[in-house]
Design a protein around this motif. Structure first.
Motif, mmCIF file in Angstrom:
data_model
loop_
_atom_site.group_PDB
_atom_site.id
_atom_site.type_symbol
_atom_site.label_atom_id
_atom_site.label_comp_id
_atom_site.label_asym_id
_atom_site.label_seq_id
_atom_site.Cartn_x
_atom_site.Cartn_y
_atom_site.Cartn_z
ATOM 1 N N PRO A 108 0.844 -1.197 0.000
ATOM 2 C CA PRO A 108 0.000 0.000 0.000
ATOM 3 C C PRO A 108 0.880 1.248 0.000
ATOM 4 N N TYR A 109 0.321 2.362 -0.481
ATOM 5 C CA TYR A 109 1.132 3.555 -0.707
ATOM 6 C C TYR A 109 1.854 4.025 0.556
ATOM 7 N N LYS A 110 1.157 4.057 1.676
ATOM 8 C CA LYS A 110 1.762 4.551 2.915
ATOM 9 C C LYS A 110 2.936 3.687 3.333
ATOM 10 N N ALA A 111 2.755 2.378 3.297
ATOM 11 C CA ALA A 111 3.835 1.454 3.659
ATOM 12 C C ALA A 111 4.962 1.510 2.638
ATOM 13 N N ALA A 112 4.622 1.678 1.362
ATOM 14 C CA ALA A 112 5.633 1.745 0.303
ATOM 15 C C ALA A 112 6.577 2.915 0.520
ATOM 16 N N HIS A 113 6.023 4.059 0.893
ATOM 17 C CA HIS A 113 6.854 5.242 1.133
ATOM 18 C C HIS A 113 7.775 5.021 2.321
ATOM 19 N N ARG A 114 7.258 4.394 3.364
ATOM 20 C CA ARG A 114 8.078 4.113 4.544
ATOM 21 C C ARG A 114 9.192 3.123 4.210
ATOM 22 N N HIS A 115 8.884 2.061 3.470
ATOM 23 C CA HIS A 115 9.899 1.079 3.080
ATOM 24 C C HIS A 115 10.969 1.712 2.199
ATOM 25 N N MET A 116 10.534 2.612 1.321
ATOM 26 C CA MET A 116 11.497 3.290 0.450
ATOM 27 C C MET A 116 12.492 4.101 1.268
ATOM 28 N N ILE A 117 11.999 4.811 2.262
ATOM 29 C CA ILE A 117 12.879 5.637 3.092
ATOM 30 C C ILE A 117 13.906 4.770 3.817
ATOM 31 N N TYR A 118 13.462 3.655 4.393
ATOM 32 C CA TYR A 118 14.383 2.761 5.108
ATOM 33 C C TYR A 118 15.417 2.153 4.159
ATOM 34 N N SER A 119 14.960 1.680 3.001
ATOM 35 C CA SER A 119 15.884 1.090 2.023
ATOM 36 C C SER A 119 16.885 2.130 1.526
ATOM 37 N N SER A 120 16.384 3.322 1.249
ATOM 38 C CA SER A 120 17.240 4.402 0.784
ATOM 39 C C SER A 120 18.316 4.724 1.814
ATOM 40 N N ALA A 121 17.951 4.708 3.094
ATOM 41 C CA ALA A 121 18.910 4.995 4.159
ATOM 42 C C ALA A 121 20.029 3.957 4.181
ATOM 43 N N VAL A 122 19.671 2.698 3.947
ATOM 44 C CA VAL A 122 20.672 1.630 3.916
ATOM 45 C C VAL A 122 21.649 1.843 2.766
ATOM 46 N N PHE A 123 21.129 2.127 1.570
ATOM 47 C CA PHE A 123 21.993 2.332 0.410
ATOM 48 C C PHE A 123 22.836 3.608 0.557
ATOM 49 N N LEU A 124 22.290 4.627 1.187
ATOM 50 C CA LEU A 124 23.060 5.845 1.433
ATOM 51 C C LEU A 124 24.216 5.560 2.389
ATOM 52 N N PHE A 125 23.962 4.745 3.395
ATOM 53 C CA PHE A 125 25.017 4.367 4.338
ATOM 54 C C PHE A 125 26.122 3.595 3.629
#
Length: 275
Positions: free
Chosen positions: A145-162
């Motif tokens: 769902p859109y709300k969960a998708a945005h949250r998952h994207m932020i967490y995944s993005s943080a991992v790749f940024l690290f």
């Protein structure tokens, strides 16, 4: 509608560093590549009649800021995202023919190819707000769902940024321009995380205020579930009929959106809306 073109302060810093180090020609070349890359996004968005509020140029690429909030067709967003990276294909081709025609030197051609590949590959990293991060978000909106998708994207993005930070620390610790870009990505990532609730609300508000067309779907919920809880289950690209178990009631999603925005019944159980 095309928005205004803005150059981010980081780009001016990069130009300043280039003047100091005698690499001004490289920056002009990079600016041209980045501009064409971003105009590719803008042209695709304009074709689909998206509302573009602003185009921001950065040293590694750019950001097209649009007034669309996750409710455009998935295939449109996919094309708009890829329209930027695809510009590098024809740019390399044109550069090759110009080089073969003897109009540019070998060193300038190699520099042109190098910057093209750097901008292309860097933008495909799965980090928000790079093109790769947007593609990751788009994939998540298909799965969650859109709300969960945005949250998952932020967490995944943080991992790749690290991971990118660790890569820079061990292999390119002296690259000031790369650290400037990482600083921008970290700030953009923090801002997106902070604005997570507002991104979700804009998604709902866009569905509420417009005639939303999507694949017809049915969402079965229990009568004790809150309005906000049910709306958090909505996927993009689908128009929902809400089926309330035990009550034998089926209502359009607009009924819940109206309860959420106009009637302020955010915490109300959906079953009570039809009693």
């Amino acid at each position: 509608m095309l928005g205004k073109l803005t150059i981010h302060p980081l780009f001016w810093v990069t130009i300043g560093l280039a003047i100091i180090t005698g690499r001004f020609k490289e920056v002009i070349l990079l600016f041209t590549i980045v501009l064409i890359h971003e105009l590719g996004h803008a042209a695709a968005a304009h074709y689909y009649r998206w509302r573009i509020s602003k185009i921001v140029l950065l040293p590694f690429g750019g950001v097209a800021i649009v007034d669309e909030h996750g409710n455009r067709p998935i295939h449109e967003e996919f094309v708009v995202i890829l329209a930027g990276p695809m510009q590098h294909v024809w740019m390399v081709g044109v550069g090759f023919f110009i080089f073969e025609g003897g109009l540019i030197t070998d060193s300038l051609f190699n520099l042109f190819i190098f910057h093209n590949m750097i901008v292309l590959l860097f933008n495909l990293l799965p980090i928000w707000p790079l093109d790769g991060g947007k593609l990751l978000f788009l994939l998540y909106t298909i799965i969650f769902p859109y709300k969960a998708a945005h949250r998952h994207m932020i967490y995944s993005s943080a991992v790749f940024l690290f991971i990118l930070i660790l890569f820079t620390v061990f292999w390119f610790p002296e690259q000031l321009s790369l650290w400037l870009v990482i600083s921008f990505l970290a700030a953009a990532h923090f801002k997106e995380w902070k604005h997570h609730p507002y991104v979700y609300i804009r998604f709902l508000l866009d569905r509420y205020t417009k005639v939303y067309v999507g694949k017809e779907a049915t969402l079965s919920v229990l009568p004790h579930m809150r309005v906000s809880e049910v709306l958090s289950l909505l996927y993009r690209g689908r128009h929902y009929s809400i089926s309330i178990k035990e009550l034998d009631v089926c209502a359009d999603e607009q009924v819940l959106l109206e309860a959420y925005f106009r009637k302020k019944q955010v915490g109300c159980a959906v079953g009570t809306l039809f009693r």
